[in-house]
Design a protein around this motif. Structure first.
Motif, mmCIF file in Angstrom:
data_model
loop_
_atom_site.group_PDB
_atom_site.id
_atom_site.type_symbol
_atom_site.label_atom_id
_atom_site.label_comp_id
_atom_site.label_asym_id
_atom_site.label_seq_id
_atom_site.Cartn_x
_atom_site.Cartn_y
_atom_site.Cartn_z
ATOM 1 N N VAL A 397 -3.213 0.328 1.677
ATOM 2 C CA VAL A 397 -3.149 -0.252 0.079
ATOM 3 C C VAL A 397 -4.333 -0.930 0.083
ATOM 4 N N ARG A 398 -4.639 -1.876 0.823
ATOM 5 C CA ARG A 398 -5.855 -2.702 0.765
ATOM 6 C C ARG A 398 -7.248 -1.740 0.644
ATOM 7 N N ARG A 399 -7.287 -0.636 1.460
ATOM 8 C CA ARG A 399 -8.622 0.286 1.182
ATOM 9 C C ARG A 399 -8.303 1.187 -0.037
ATOM 10 N N HIS A 400 -7.162 1.498 -0.178
ATOM 11 C CA HIS A 400 -7.081 2.638 -1.201
ATOM 12 C C HIS A 400 -5.886 2.118 -2.346
ATOM 13 N N PRO A 401 -5.825 1.056 -3.109
ATOM 14 C CA PRO A 401 -5.072 0.749 -3.932
ATOM 15 C C PRO A 401 -4.311 1.857 -4.891
ATOM 16 N N GLU A 402 -5.475 2.517 -5.274
ATOM 17 C CA GLU A 402 -5.281 3.472 -6.371
ATOM 18 C C GLU A 402 -4.460 4.723 -5.904
ATOM 19 N N SER A 403 -4.489 4.953 -4.467
ATOM 20 C CA SER A 403 -3.813 5.900 -4.138
ATOM 21 C C SER A 403 -2.438 6.162 -3.412
ATOM 22 N N VAL A 404 -1.889 4.827 -3.527
ATOM 23 C CA VAL A 404 -0.585 4.554 -3.026
ATOM 24 C C VAL A 404 0.439 4.329 -4.366
ATOM 25 N N ARG A 405 1.359 5.045 -4.529
ATOM 26 C CA ARG A 405 2.484 5.208 -5.670
ATOM 27 C C ARG A 405 3.334 4.285 -5.092
ATOM 28 N N MET A 406 4.136 4.477 -3.903
ATOM 29 C CA MET A 406 5.241 3.630 -3.513
ATOM 30 C C MET A 406 5.280 3.783 -1.913
ATOM 31 N N ILE A 407 5.805 2.258 -1.325
ATOM 32 C CA ILE A 407 6.024 2.458 0.134
ATOM 33 C C ILE A 407 7.624 2.321 0.410
ATOM 34 N N TYR A 408 8.226 3.356 1.398
ATOM 35 C CA TYR A 408 9.724 3.019 1.513
ATOM 36 C C TYR A 408 9.652 2.738 2.955
ATOM 37 N N ILE A 409 10.110 1.499 3.318
ATOM 38 C CA ILE A 409 10.275 1.448 4.782
ATOM 39 C C ILE A 409 11.825 1.421 5.241
ATOM 40 N N ARG A 410 12.304 2.153 6.067
ATOM 41 C CA ARG A 410 13.547 2.221 6.462
ATOM 42 C C ARG A 410 13.712 0.794 7.459
ATOM 43 N N ASN A 411 14.735 0.063 7.146
ATOM 44 C CA ASN A 411 14.938 -1.183 7.964
ATOM 45 C C ASN A 411 15.553 -0.668 9.289
ATOM 46 N N VAL A 412 14.916 -0.739 10.485
ATOM 47 C CA VAL A 412 15.850 -0.215 11.900
ATOM 48 C C VAL A 412 15.591 -1.616 12.766
ATOM 49 N N ASN A 413 15.206 -2.519 12.416
ATOM 50 C CA ASN A 413 14.895 -3.910 13.113
ATOM 51 C C ASN A 413 15.267 -4.953 12.482
ATOM 52 N N PRO A 414 16.666 -5.556 12.885
ATOM 53 C CA PRO A 414 17.355 -6.566 11.704
ATOM 54 C C PRO A 414 16.645 -8.094 12.467
ATOM 55 N N ASP A 415 15.844 -8.294 13.361
ATOM 56 C CA ASP A 415 15.229 -9.285 13.795
ATOM 57 C C ASP A 415 14.793 -10.170 12.641
ATOM 58 N N PRO A 416 15.457 -11.444 12.577
ATOM 59 C CA PRO A 416 14.769 -12.454 11.453
ATOM 60 C C PRO A 416 13.342 -12.489 11.303
ATOM 61 N N ALA A 417 12.743 -12.440 12.465
ATOM 62 C CA ALA A 417 11.212 -12.937 12.331
ATOM 63 C C ALA A 417 10.375 -11.530 11.861
ATOM 64 N N ARG A 418 11.141 -10.406 12.184
ATOM 65 C CA ARG A 418 10.627 -9.340 11.488
ATOM 66 C C ARG A 418 10.808 -9.104 10.225
ATOM 67 N N ILE A 419 11.919 -9.443 9.703
ATOM 68 C CA ILE A 419 12.367 -9.466 8.193
ATOM 69 C C ILE A 419 11.095 -10.438 7.477
ATOM 70 N N GLU A 420 11.103 -11.567 7.902
ATOM 71 C CA GLU A 420 10.168 -12.561 7.350
ATOM 72 C C GLU A 420 8.750 -12.021 7.430
ATOM 73 N N ALA A 421 8.138 -11.295 8.491
ATOM 74 C CA ALA A 421 6.996 -10.748 8.330
ATOM 75 C C ALA A 421 7.010 -9.530 7.289
ATOM 76 N N LEU A 422 8.057 -9.010 7.116
ATOM 77 C CA LEU A 422 8.152 -7.827 6.128
ATOM 78 C C LEU A 422 8.099 -8.425 4.489
ATOM 79 N N ASP A 423 8.820 -9.689 4.506
ATOM 80 C CA ASP A 423 8.745 -10.166 3.254
ATOM 81 C C ASP A 423 7.238 -10.433 2.681
ATOM 82 N N ARG A 424 6.445 -11.050 3.770
ATOM 83 C CA ARG A 424 4.967 -11.479 3.360
ATOM 84 C C ARG A 424 4.243 -10.552 3.245
#
Length: 477
Positions: A397-424
């Protein structure tokens, strides 16, 4: 190191096999270097191919030995072989003059074992060469934009990869996996491609891989196109040419967007965050017995159909799995009713299969390649939170913001630290107008896609039904 089966095959072919002297027997090996069978020095009998002896600088009828090499690459059949010194005596090994060298090199018994294995492998290849190599061209599904196409493949010594079934045992699956990983690559082979009235040439690399990036004089229509490949310098034992037909996918004119998806823990459950479990899964299952995540097949069919239901949106699969698994992965997609598209995998050797170093750079490079073919098309990116997919997609997205319509990430890691990083990352990506959606399952992602006008609303019941049918059979993530 020659296995007992290899030694027996060599003896039957007339090669002389000598066991190492008993006083050279090594002490117990460390776990990572375990040797199950005795190492052997292989000498070719006088009846071996005279031309091969002459090419290597050895007098006809003289025993020739292949010098050990470093690294994982195998020498090509055309490479000349050097004549190493005879195995050192025990007395020489104990000489004080060699003590400084011993500290900077692997233990002597390991070097002897590695040399023996190289001798056995080279001897078997020379025996095959004496009767004529039986090569095969293994093409992968390519892609293009009408004016430009990308094709990749590999040249191997032909292996009888048996078709696998859902009744195969875990042992059968393990053997099939090993055979694919240990396929004998053919380096420096000339490969010709014929498409659109033109012929181009390239040469395989050390891993036996080749690729073409062709510019076409006339545009190709949307759909699947056949491309002819051949090895002009090779023939099968029966004299027939070594050739194959590859396929190239060109998106339909009505396609509104493309889909780039990860495979491991996104489409196919592999437990990639646990390397041991991942290895056991690969070894114990095959395309018939592995299952996708719940509802994935119906969701991907809905994305392929798009908002009209017949858009023909192209799918691309980018994975850190090795190219050795291309066939099983393609079979898996077809068996599960998941839309087939080009797979862009990694060039790995056997020892690197479970190493995920440079995982991010590989995926990012392949996504950049895809985007370069379709600069005017937007893409939906699909991955999982187990590894680096969110970070890689955020960089896209940083390199090609016009080329990305949507991002779907399947949540397979419930670790709170990982969730916090994803929120950022979600907050960062949102500043470009792109959404990064953390989805617990395919039904959630499909509902969001329908609301965003990516798929037909009437496809949602099929996704829900697919997930329900999979309950109790597939992983619950």
């Amino acid at each position: 190191m020659a296995s007992l089966d290899e030694i027996a095959a060599l003896q039957a072919a007339g090669a002389r096999v000598e066991q190492l002297d008993a006083d050279l027997a090594p002490p117990p090996l460390p776990p990572l270097a375990a040797l199950d069978e005795p190492a052997a020095w292989i000498e070719h009998a006088a009846s071996s191919d005279t031309a091969s002896d002459t090419a290597s600088g050895t007098a006809p009828g003289t025993a020739s030995r292949t010098a050990p090499t470093t690294g994982s690459a195998r020498p090509s059949a055309a490479a000349s072989t050097a004549l190493p010194d005879a195995p050192p005596s025990p007395a020489a090994a104990a000489s004080p003059s060699t003590s400084s060298t011993a500290r900077s090199t692997p233990p002597r018994y390991l070097r002897l074992a590695r040399s023996a294995r190289m001798f056995a492998g080279q001897a078997l290849r020379r025996l095959r060469d004496a009767s004529g190599r039986n090569l095969m061209v293994l093409p992968y599904l390519g892609f293009g934009n009408g004016r430009r196409v990308w094709i990749k493949g590999r040249v191997l010594d032909e292996h009888s990869f048996r078709e696998q079934t859902d009744s195969d045992s875990g042992w059968s699956n393990l053997v099939a996996l090993y055979r694919r990983l240990e396929a004998d690559e053919v380096a420096n082979a000339r490969v010709l491609v014929h498409l659109g009235g033109q012929t181009r040439e390239t040469v395989t690399d050390a891993g036996g891989y080749f690729s073409f990036d062709l510019r076409l004089p006339a545009p190709l229509a949307g759909g699947i196109h056949t491309v002819e490949l051949d090895l002009p310098d090779e023939r099968h034992p029966d004299g027939s040419p070594v050739a194959a037909s590859a396929e190239v996918m060109v998106p339909q004119a009505g396609a509104r967007y493309g889909i780039i998806s990860d495979i491991d823990d996104t489409v196919l459950w592999t437990n990639v965050t646990n390397k041991l479990n991942m290895a056991l899964m690969l070894a114990r299952s095959n395309a018939h017995t592995r299952k996708p995540f719940k509802g994935v097949a119906a969701f991907y069919r809905a994305l392929h159909g798009g908002v009209s239901g017949s858009d023909g949106n192209p799918l691309f699969y980018v994975s850190s799995s090795p190219w050795h698994l291309y066939g099983p992965l393609l079979d898996f997609l077809r068996l599960q009713g998941i839309p087939v598209g080009p797979l862009l995998l990694r060039e790995l050797n056997v020892r690197d299969v479970l190493k995920l170093t440079q995982h991010g750079s590989h995926k990012l490079d392949k996504i950049e390649l895809i985007l370069s073919f379709y600069p005017d098309m937007q893409f939906v990116l699909i991955g999982d939170s187990g590894e680096q997919d969110p970070e890689i997609y955020a960089e896209v997205v940083r390199r090609h913001p016009e080329s990305v319509r949507m991002i779907y990430i399947r949540n397979v890691n419930p670790d709170p630290a990982r969730i916090e990083a994803l929120d950022r990352l979600i907050d960062e990506v949102s500043t470009t107008g792109t959404q990064l959606v953390l989805a617990p399952d395919s039904v959630f992602a499909a509902s969001h896609a329908a609301a965003e006008g990516l798929i037909k609303v009437d496809r949602l019941p099929a996704v829900r039904s697919s997930k329900k049918d999979d309950d109790g059979v597939l992983p619950d993530l």
